[in-house]
Design a protein around this motif. Structure first.
Motif, PDB file in Angstrom:
ATOM      1  N   LYS A 110       0.809  -1.213   0.000  1.00  0.00           N
ATOM      2  CA  LYS A 110       0.000   0.000   0.000  1.00  0.00           C
ATOM      3  C   LYS A 110       0.848   1.271   0.000  1.00  0.00           C
ATOM      4  CE  LYS A 110      -4.195  -1.853   2.151  1.00  0.00           C
ATOM      5  NZ  LYS A 110      -5.093  -1.827   3.340  1.00  0.00           N
ATOM      6  N   LYS A 111       2.066   1.183   0.531  1.00  0.00           N
ATOM      7  CA  LYS A 111       2.894   2.385   0.670  1.00  0.00           C
ATOM      8  C   LYS A 111       3.996   2.492  -0.380  1.00  0.00           C
ATOM      9  CE  LYS A 111       2.099   2.700   5.657  1.00  0.00           C
ATOM     10  NZ  LYS A 111       2.705   2.710   7.010  1.00  0.00           N
ATOM     11  N   HIS A 112       4.338   1.364  -1.008  1.00  0.00           N
ATOM     12  CA  HIS A 112       5.443   1.352  -1.968  1.00  0.00           C
ATOM     13  C   HIS A 112       4.980   0.781  -3.305  1.00  0.00           C
ATOM     14  CE1 HIS A 112       8.774   2.356   0.818  1.00  0.00           C
ATOM     15  NE2 HIS A 112       8.038   1.719   1.714  1.00  0.00           N
ATOM     16  N   LYS A 218       0.836  -0.010  -6.641  1.00  0.00           N
ATOM     17  CA  LYS A 218       0.407   0.065  -5.257  1.00  0.00           C
ATOM     18  C   LYS A 218      -0.964  -0.573  -5.088  1.00  0.00           C
ATOM     19  CE  LYS A 218       2.929   4.230  -3.828  1.00  0.00           C
ATOM     20  NZ  LYS A 218       2.801   5.577  -3.223  1.00  0.00           N
ATOM     21  N   MET A 219      -1.163  -1.225  -3.939  1.00  0.00           N
ATOM     22  CA  MET A 219      -2.438  -1.873  -3.662  1.00  0.00           C
ATOM     23  C   MET A 219      -3.502  -0.823  -3.370  1.00  0.00           C
ATOM     24  SD  MET A 219      -3.326  -4.800  -0.833  1.00  0.00           S
ATOM     25  CE  MET A 219      -5.020  -5.347  -0.560  1.00  0.00           C
ATOM     26  N   ILE A 220      -4.638  -0.919  -4.073  1.00  0.00           N
ATOM     27  CA  ILE A 220      -5.716   0.052  -3.914  1.00  0.00           C
ATOM     28  C   ILE A 220      -7.024  -0.596  -3.475  1.00  0.00           C
ATOM     29  CG2 ILE A 220      -4.750   1.706  -5.551  1.00  0.00           C
ATOM     30  CD1 ILE A 220      -6.685   0.567  -7.651  1.00  0.00           C
ATOM     31  N   GLY A 221      -7.041  -1.909  -3.356  1.00  0.00           N
ATOM     32  CA  GLY A 221      -8.270  -2.586  -2.964  1.00  0.00           C
ATOM     33  C   GLY A 221      -8.160  -4.075  -3.166  1.00  0.00           C
ATOM     34  N   ALA A 222      -9.288  -4.762  -3.021  1.00  0.00           N
ATOM     35  CA  ALA A 222      -9.292  -6.227  -3.154  1.00  0.00           C
ATOM     36  C   ALA A 222     -10.658  -6.689  -3.644  1.00  0.00           C
ATOM     37  CB  ALA A 222      -8.951  -6.890  -1.823  1.00  0.00           C
ATOM     38  N   LEU A 223     -10.664  -7.891  -4.228  1.00  0.00           N
ATOM     39  CA  LEU A 223     -11.894  -8.551  -4.640  1.00  0.00           C
ATOM     40  C   LEU A 223     -12.056  -9.828  -3.822  1.00  0.00           C
ATOM     41  CD1 LEU A 223     -11.820  -8.307  -8.553  1.00  0.00           C
ATOM     42  CD2 LEU A 223     -13.022  -6.812  -6.939  1.00  0.00           C
TER      43      LEU A 223
END
Length: 387
Positions: A110-112, A218-223
């Motif tokens: 999420k940060k990198h 970067k991670m922005i969400g999930a399914l």
């Protein structure tokens, strides 16, 4: 003539004295099976390598003692320096040619931009591009503390979990380092990576929780796993799985029951039509299926079979529409519509790209779902539960 005679005399000597002068013996190598990348407390990179530990038998009938792997953790400002510090703990040089998995902690993702963390694995000649990629709920290195259920190492088990889940249930995707690089370097920059978490119901178990969604690394969400099934349908990656169809009324008890339809084959085609004014996307899905469980439907007549197929077609369309609506609301083009437009019309794409998230959000989707039933599973197609 003399030079030829000398060369002929020296040739047998050269053949006899040949060897690998820079060879590294097996006892000087530590074979890395998996690596976990986490955000360190000081803001650096915490790297944990799972090293395969050969087991030796003292004699016939003796058994191996201890687990066949060791976990080494180093903390530095970059991956390469962390790798170079492994011998200070292990006493052996890390060998990456047998690497199975790369786990990336959720906080780090999420940060990198994870592309920066994966740069070493892309540039060095040893790591495999076929290494499976995971984003983990919580710290990534916690998974290396779990004991494998059937494989020798948890790294090998995670590799098999990803492959089997994608193949038999469609609740995840088969994503390796090479595939992830292609996604991250695409025109839209969106990527999907299997998302795992500890299974609280079983101490040593691991649960695949669908997909982590990335934008520009970067991670922005999930399914969820169910949403992942629907995404696999849209991306034409649906191999073997089950479509669950809820019964319209309660059957055989107080709990609602679901019927099931086994997908034999599935083909999806996404065709976008784009201009600066509008984006229209047509999704055509063809499914060949066989009945898995019939609890409230009667397929013994042509009318009953037609009603059942129409019900399933409507259900599939509703599920796919719900997912695309959610992706549009979040401005996440996981369907690769932008990539298709780039391939069809690069000039138009250059105009659309700066505001593509907004264009995608306003796109209009239409659906054509066609399902054929090739087998009821029995000589009769009646429900197995009396109404």
């Amino acid at each position: 003539m003399n030079s030829r005679m000398i060369a002929a005399a020296l040739l047998p000597i050269l053949l006899l004295t040949g060897g690998c002068w820079d060879q590294v013996e097996l006892t000087e190598r530590g074979f890395v099976m998996g690596v976990a990348i986490d955000l360190a407390a000081n803001g650096g990179i915490e790297l944990t390598a799972q090293i395969y530990k050969p087991q030796q038998k003292a004699g016939v009938g003796s058994s191996n003692q201890g687990q066949p792997y060791a976990n080494i953790t180093t903390v530095n400002s970059n991956i390469f320096e962390s790798v170079r510090d492994i011998p200070t703990h292990l006493g052996r040089r890390a060998q990456w040619s047998h690497q199975r998995v790369i786990l990336i902690g959720e906080d780090f993702a999420k940060k990198h931009n994870i592309s920066e963390a994966l740069d070493f694995f892309n540039r060095d000649h040893e790591p495999r591009q076929t290494s499976k990629i995971f984003i983990t709920k919580g710290k990534a290195n916690q998974f290396f503390k779990k004991k494998p259920l059937i494989e020798n190492t948890i790294s090998q088990q995670l590799k098999r979990i990803q492959e089997s889940t994608a193949k038999y249930s469609a609740k995840s995707m088969n994503v390796n380092l090479f595939m992830l690089n292609l996604q991250l370097e695409s025109q839209t920059g969106f990527a999907a990576v299997p998302y795992i978490s500890p299974d609280n119901s079983q101490d040593q178990s691991i649960a695949l929780k669908g997909l982590a969604l990335l934008k520009n690394g970067k991670m922005i969400g999930a399914l969820s796993p169910i949403q992942t099934e629907h995404l696999n349908i849209l991306l034409n990656k649906y191999k073997n799985s089950i479509i669950e169809i809820p019964c319209e009324q309660q059957v055989g008890g107080n709990h609602p029951l679901d019927e099931s339809l086994e997908v034999v084959s599935l083909q999806t085609k996404i065709k976008p039509k784009a201009s600066m004014e509008s984006i229209r996307v047509h999704i055509a899905v063809q499914i060949k299926s066989s009945a898995g469980e019939l609890l409230c439907s009667d397929l013994s007549t042509t009318k009953g079979e037609k009603k059942f197929i129409e019900k399933v077609q409507l259900l599939v369309e509703q599920e796919l529409r719900a997912l695309t609506d959610q992706l549009q609301a979040r401005k996440i083009d996981m369907l690769g519509i932008g990539n298709q437009i780039y391939q069809m019309n690069p000039r138009l794409w250059r105009s659309l790209k700066p505001n593509w998230d907004d264009h995608f959000q306003r796109a209009h989707f239409t659906y054509d779902i066609r399902i054929s039933l090739i087998d009821t599973g029995m000589l009769i197609g009646k429900s197995s539960v009396s109404k």
